[in-house]
Design an enzyme around this catalytic site. Sequence first.
Site, PDB file in Angstrom:
ATOM      1  N   ASP A 233     -31.065 -20.683  33.840  1.00  0.00           N
ATOM      2  CA  ASP A 233     -31.964 -21.630  34.504  1.00  0.00           C
ATOM      3  C   ASP A 233     -31.173 -22.224  35.676  1.00  0.00           C
ATOM      4  OD1 ASP A 233     -33.467 -23.784  35.342  1.00  0.00           O
ATOM      5  OD2 ASP A 233     -33.759 -24.640  33.341  1.00  0.00           O
TER       6      ASP A 233
ATOM      7  N   LYS B  95     -36.669 -28.304  44.246  1.00  0.00           N
ATOM      8  CA  LYS B  95     -35.387 -28.973  44.536  1.00  0.00           C
ATOM      9  C   LYS B  95     -34.792 -28.408  45.827  1.00  0.00           C
ATOM     10  CE  LYS B  95     -35.345 -29.355  39.627  1.00  0.00           C
ATOM     11  NZ  LYS B  95     -35.605 -30.754  39.372  1.00  0.00           N
TER      12      LYS B  95
ATOM     13  N   TRP C 259     -33.026 -29.987  29.184  1.00  0.00           N
ATOM     14  CA  TRP C 259     -33.784 -28.789  29.569  1.00  0.00           C
ATOM     15  C   TRP C 259     -33.350 -27.596  28.740  1.00  0.00           C
ATOM     16  CZ3 TRP C 259     -37.916 -30.332  31.625  1.00  0.00           C
ATOM     17  CH2 TRP C 259     -37.930 -31.413  32.496  1.00  0.00           C
TER      18      TRP C 259
HETATM   19  N1  PMP Z   1     -34.812 -26.906  34.068  1.00  0.00           N
HETATM   20  C1  PMP Z   1     -34.131 -27.765  34.841  1.00  0.00           C
HETATM   21  C2  PMP Z   1     -32.647 -27.593  34.974  1.00  0.00           C
HETATM   22  C3  PMP Z   1     -34.797 -28.815  35.494  1.00  0.00           C
HETATM   23  O1  PMP Z   1     -34.119 -29.656  36.264  1.00  0.00           O
HETATM   24  C4  PMP Z   1     -36.192 -28.952  35.341  1.00  0.00           C
HETATM   25  C5  PMP Z   1     -37.005 -30.018  36.054  1.00  0.00           C
HETATM   26  N2  PMP Z   1     -36.390 -31.009  36.655  1.00  0.00           N
HETATM   27  C6  PMP Z   1     -36.860 -28.041  34.509  1.00  0.00           C
HETATM   28  C7  PMP Z   1     -36.149 -27.030  33.905  1.00  0.00           C
HETATM   29  C8  PMP Z   1     -38.351 -28.136  34.321  1.00  0.00           C
HETATM   30  O2  PMP Z   1     -38.925 -27.656  35.451  1.00  0.00           O
HETATM   31  P1  PMP Z   1     -40.497 -27.668  35.771  1.00  0.00           P
HETATM   32  O3  PMP Z   1     -40.876 -29.081  35.948  1.00  0.00           O
HETATM   33  O4  PMP Z   1     -40.547 -26.850  37.021  1.00  0.00           O
HETATM   34  O5  PMP Z   1     -41.185 -27.011  34.626  1.00  0.00           O
END
Ligand code: PMP
Length: 361
Positions: A173, A197, A103
């Site tokens: 994030d 989450k 991510w």
């Molecule tokens: N950042 C983190 C730390 C994540 O765990 C996730 C999704 N699991 C994301 C970003 C992406 O998130 P989204 O699917 O809400 O775009």
Amino acid sequence: MNQRAYNFSAGPSMLPVEVLEEAAKQMLNYRGCGESVMEMSHRSKAFKEILQGARENLKQLLNIPSNYQVLFLQGGATLQFSMIPLNLMGKNGKADYVVTGSWAKKAAKEAEKYGDINIVASSEEDNFTYIPRLKAEDFRKDADYVHITYNNTIYGTHYAQPPETGDIPLVADMSSCLLSEEIDVSRFGLIYAGAQKNIGPAGMTIVIIREDLIGKAKKDSPVYLDYQVHADNDSSYNTPPCYSIYMAGEVFKHLLDRGGVSAMAQRNRQKADLLYDFIDQSGLFNCPVDRESRSQMNVVFVTGDEDLDKKFVEKAKEQAMHNLNGHRSIGGMRASIYNAMPLEGVKKLIEMMKEFEGENQ
Ligand code: PMP
């Protein structure tokens, strides 16, 4: 299946059963107003109260200082990968990123479209099994912000504390850890998290932003991607994700009723310690993550044998413990134990791991 399973999914994931029951009760006729929240105008008094209540309760839960705005947006954490550089890189066109997983890497890659991005540190060479230790001097003095992924959902790592960045705004994030532990919001310029989450159903993204960072979007940014637009319009510039906001608000109330974030943090520590302690003494299971960098939300483990890992995940499923497979990019196992995972769920998992170990050694 006539019983609820323990769902160890990384997200969307378990919600508190009391919140689901209350939402079910209110489904057809929210508090006697004759409509479901799903059917309600986002300009109605009832919905405005839901949104404002959710925001106030979140401020209380996280002790958010008065010079921060809370925004409820769409597009997931992924849209923040673009919104952040478009809004915060206006001064010098430079930002520093710490790459601690997929991510973080995706966030940095997206930001590269908009300016000069420096990867300050990466733990990729060690399969993202640790969080690099950083000092204020490691960051460029003229960086407009520093970006970190506070909890790495796929690799099961977490910062023991946020890095010191001096005057440079720190952007985090917190998709997979917001509300699971106490944080000092004033250490951050911007915090963001997808809801699915610890917060509520997917569809809503929380942004907590220091006010001096608002109003600086690149002139040609799409209107939706300008934080100022959302701050000026009470997160309702266009139709907001009404039902997700409502559900998140119910989760916030539920957390406040149960002692807030400090009580959650204590429970989460207890759950994670139980599981890590079991894995660390096990002759079959192993956690590849550096001890100092371990996440309390996502516990990653392997047997070292891919077929055995698959067998374990299947067996767990038969016993109503769902989604214990690791992320599709790394395999193995991962138990996501967010706020709503009961202690009993973790205990049941450990019992099953013990049994599996006995049968497969
Ligand atoms: N950042 C983190 C730390 C994540 O765990 C996730 C999704 N699991 C994301 C970003 C992406 O998130 P989204 O699917 O809400 O775009």
